[in-house]
Design a protein around this motif. Structure first.
Motif, PDB file in Angstrom:
ATOM      1  N   PHE A 285       0.869  -1.180   0.000  1.00 47.58           N
ATOM      2  CA  PHE A 285       0.000   0.000   0.000  1.00 47.58           C
ATOM      3  C   PHE A 285       0.902   1.225   0.000  1.00 47.58           C
ATOM      4  O   PHE A 285       1.775   1.356   0.869  1.00 47.58           O
ATOM      5  N   THR A 286       0.717   2.119  -0.975  1.00 44.91           N
ATOM      6  CA  THR A 286       1.632   3.240  -1.147  1.00 44.91           C
ATOM      7  C   THR A 286       0.936   4.568  -0.871  1.00 44.91           C
ATOM      8  O   THR A 286      -0.258   4.737  -1.137  1.00 44.91           O
ATOM      9  N   ILE A 287       1.703   5.508  -0.340  1.00 43.55           N
ATOM     10  CA  ILE A 287       1.199   6.840  -0.019  1.00 43.55           C
ATOM     11  C   ILE A 287       2.194   7.859  -0.553  1.00 43.55           C
ATOM     12  O   ILE A 287       3.386   7.800  -0.248  1.00 43.55           O
ATOM     13  N   GLY A 288       1.718   8.788  -1.363  1.00 46.63           N
ATOM     14  CA  GLY A 288       2.562   9.849  -1.904  1.00 46.63           C
ATOM     15  C   GLY A 288       2.165  11.190  -1.318  1.00 46.63           C
ATOM     16  O   GLY A 288       1.002  11.576  -1.385  1.00 46.63           O
ATOM     17  N   ILE A 289       3.118  11.915  -0.736  1.00 44.73           N
ATOM     18  CA  ILE A 289       2.861  13.211  -0.117  1.00 44.73           C
ATOM     19  C   ILE A 289       3.476  14.310  -0.967  1.00 44.73           C
ATOM     20  O   ILE A 289       4.638  14.227  -1.377  1.00 44.73           O
TER      21      ILE A 289
END
Length: 769
Positions: A285-289
């Motif tokens: 699961f990836t999160i880009g800020i």
């Protein structure tokens, strides 16, 4: 079609122009479809309310119709539980201004849930298609094995890292005793919190993990590939251990704000290395800020490894969004879910194998019924929960479900279509009658686009592209493979206000107005005709202040306010800054509420109709007791009821210096209709008389007499020290001698200057407005 899971922009912007004849109304109808996703136990409908200007009539009506009973409807602070709830939001222009004077009100959010069958779920059948909603609850939670991989490169310095740490502290508290976890931070190098592997979520381990997070200091580059390889190795080793229980959910939660700069930097190689490392044993699961992240890389990484991705914008509350994202995936209930239907009765079924099911979410499957004569459909759901295999199956009555679905479609069309303009009701009915088939088409296109992204060869990509394109065209879905064409009966033209016809054009002659005004920086001038005196004063306000100029709301129904804009003072000036009127609003309350806002570039009239006039063109508009006349590039005259008029001069610069701002000058033309109780910085003097009395002794020569009072002004039983001055009015075309009151008109005006600063441009001083 929403772009969830796709790499194209999340927001699509479309523009069209139409020509509307003068004094005509136009109604614009936008119809769109969205498959709401269930998250954290509810569906969420978000409506953006951003007209970018205040409008006189703004109303949002939301009606929810569902085949299943609706529960837990939430519109903060409103809560209701009804069958077909209807929610209405209708703020008047004053209430809008209290939220935002820019017309950006924000998002109107409705959350609700429906009562689903707790067994195999709910099925809707219509026109040879079916859609199956599966959302079990009240199941034992499956333990999870999670590795948090956190970017600690230099770009995370400051707010991003603070918010990330805050979210991780909360997430640690939410870990369950049966969960296993580990942390990895990465920049130039990769650092593992517990090199020996995942540990149980005991209070002691959670405390030590918090210390590790607390000591993270951003520095260096971004080694994405190395971090993913390290995290994958940790999970693989843990899962291969004979002591590891077979029934758990394993995942990596990967967070970054940048692009790969250290180690392997090619996206294709990173994705290939990730597939080899994961070996289909767990999900990522990836999160880009932020705005600099390689969102496509993160999206494909999650897509190829049974995960989800989430983008967090630079200005968003990253801490809250991280906590929310973890809440969605933090409670797994099932794994290895397989949904089967009677083999010879269905075809073209959308995705029916799912790696995990998380609490509060929903699985949606759709397909075609190949045997329409069948009485029933056998449905079987198998899944793993903790240490057991769950099997749920039943025969669902197709004809009964078809009748129920048709009934609710008819109800929905009647309820929603009752407020739709003639001609669009049939379109709405057509879409509603085919909604099950359109859900199937939507899911099929979505899967085709994902398969296209995952394709390994150009031939496979071409096949997926063609299939998705054909379906998109069939259902008229707007996707990255299609584009929108607007069909109009006439060629579009830029919407504008046409010049007045001959005979109706406002006269370009000198306007008969009084000297009572607020112009320039802003310099206030008040003419007292009976006393044959003119008084002047300055108001040194702050940029953004809204000043009450005329206040007669309770009597004639008229209020005038002006907003100040700032500009730096020229070198050598005794002032730190200058202020000018950037907009003036005239609010009329009789016979009904109407508003006029004037800026140097446009006039907005909001009454029974909304009209926008450009200030560079000459035009005139009459609406009930209200009329507006624009002399292009010169002035705007607002007349109320024939016996009240205001003239607003337009001051614009072709090549402004740093010390100049386009601004307005406000003049009172006719005050006969304003009551004796009228107030405001100018209005309070309209029915007053004043007198001047000399001081006992005049200042001696050389005593800077221009700074010392030379007389007293008698007004409202007050003595106000004044000095003689000269002021230029009417845009500098005329000079007027006046008695000047200093210190923000202290003693001249009732109360203090601050008493005339209002909340917003359309404030009438009436709390019920």
């Amino acid at each position: 079609m929403p772009n969830e899971g796709l790499s194209e922009p999340e927001v699509e912007l479309f523009r069209t122009t139409v020509s509307i004849p003068g004094r005509n109304r136009a109604v614009f109808l936008l119809m769109y479809e969205e498959l709401l996703q269930r998250r954290l136990g509810s569906y969420e409908l978000v409506t953006s309310l951003r007209p970018l200007q205040l409008v006189s009539r703004l109303s949002l009506d939301v009606t929810i119709v569902d085949q299943a009973p609706i529960v837990d409807l939430e519109v903060l602070p409103l809560r209701e539980q009804t069958g077909f709830p209807s929610v209405t939001f209708s703020p008047n222009i004053v209430q809008q201004a209290k939220i935002s004077t820019s017309g950006v009100l924000g998002d109107f959010v409705i959350r609700y849930d429906v009562q689903r069958d707790t067994g195999i779920g709910d099925i809707q059948v219509l026109n040879g298609h079916f859609v199956h909603y599966f959302a079990p609850k009240d199941l034992p939670v499956v333990p999870k094995n999670v590795v948090f991989v956190i970017d600690s490169s230099a770009s995370m310095l400051g707010k991003k890292m603070r918010q990330t740490k805050d979210a991780l502290f909360t997430i640690l508290r939410d870990l369950r005793p049966a969960d296993h976890f580990n942390f990895i931070s990465f920049s130039n190098r990769v650092k593992v919190w517990q090199p020996d592997g995942l540990v149980l979520a005991t209070p002691l381990n959670i405390r030590d993990a918090k210390k590790f997070i607390y000591t993270l200091i951003p520095n260096g580059g971004t080694n994405i590939d190395g971090a993913i390889q390290t995290g994958s190795a940790l999970l693989r080793d843990y899962l291969s251990d004979p002591d590891t229980g077979p029934n758990s959910v394993s995942l990596i939660i990967f967070l970054t704000d940048g692009r790969p700069t250290i180690g392997e930097t090619q996206s294709a190689s990173i994705l290939g290395n990730t597939r080899s490392a994961v070996q289909e044993k767990f999900c990522i699961f990836t999160i880009g800020i932020g705005n600099d992240v390689d969102y496509r890389l993160l999206e494909l990484m999650a897509l190829e490894n049974c995960g989800m991705t989430r983008r967090i914008s630079e200005e968003a509350d990253a801490s809250a969004m991280l906590k929310g994202f973890y809440s969605e995936i933090g409670t797994p209930l099932l794994s290895d879910i397989r949904i089967n239907y009677t083999q010879n009765s269905v075809g073209y079924v959308t995705q029916s194998l799912f790696t995990n099911f998380f609490n509060g979410s929903e699985i949606v499957v759709a397909g075609k019924l190949t045997d329409r004569s069948a009485e029933s459909l056998h449905v079987q759901v198998t899944a793993s929960n903790n240490d057991r295999l769950i099997t749920m199956e039943t025969d669902v009555p197709l004809r009964h479900l078809q009748a129920e679905t048709e009934k609710h479609v008819k109800e929905a069309t009647a309820v929603v279509g009752s407020g739709v303009t003639q001609g669009w009701g049939s379109s709405l009915g057509s879409v509603a009658a085919d909604f099950v088939q359109r859900v199937w088409g939507f899911l099929s296109v979505k899967e085709g686009l994902r398969a296209r992204l995952r394709s390994r060869s150009s031939r496979e990509r071409e096949e997926q592209t063609q299939q998705a394109t054909n379906l998109s065209l069939t259902f008229r879905f707007l996707t990255p493979l299609t584009h929108m064409v607007l069909d109009q009966p006439h060629p579009p033209t830029q919407a504008s206000v046409a010049p007045p016809t001959p005979g109706s054009e406002p006269l370009r002659k000198s306007i008969s107005i009084s000297k009572t005004s607020a112009d320039g920086d802003p310099h206030f001038v008040v003419e007292f005709p009976l006393s044959k005196l003119t008084v002047c004063f300055n108001i040194n306000g702050e940029p953004g202040d809204v000043l009450r100029l005329v206040s007669d709301h309770r009597y004639s129904g008229v209020t005038v306010n002006g907003r100040l804009v700032g500009a730096p003072a020229p070198p050598g000036s005794h002032k730190k800054q200058r202020t000018y009127f950037s907009s003036v609003a005239v609010v009329m309350d009789r016979p009904h509420r109407a508003y006029i806002e004037v800026t140097p570039t446009k006039v907005i009239l909001d009454g029974r109709d909304r009209i926008i006039l450009p200030c560079h063109a000459t035009a005139a508009v009459d609406s009930d007791r209200l009329s507006v006349a624009v002399v292009g590039g010169a002035n705007v005259t607002v007349t109320v009821g024939g016996n009240i008029s205001f003239v607003i001069l337009l001051h614009r610069y072709k090549n402004p210096s740093p010390y100049q701002r386009d601004h307005l000058g406000f003049y009172i033309g006719n005050s006969a209709g304003l009551s004796p109780r009228c107030h405001g910085l100018l209005g309070q003097f309209l029915h007053e008389e004043v007198g001047v009395a000399p001081l006992p002794a005049l200042p001696a020569p050389g005593d800077a007499g221009d700074l010392n009072p030379t007389a007293f002004l008698k007004v409202k039983e007050r003595s106000v020290p004044v000095v003689r001055k000269s002021r230029r009015i009417y845009g500098g075309k005329q000079s007027v001698d006046c008695w000047f009151a200093r210190n923000n008109a202290e003693k001249l005006i009732d109360g203090r200057y601050e008493d005339y600063v209002t909340a917003h441009l359309f404030d009438t001083g009436n709390n019920n407005a």
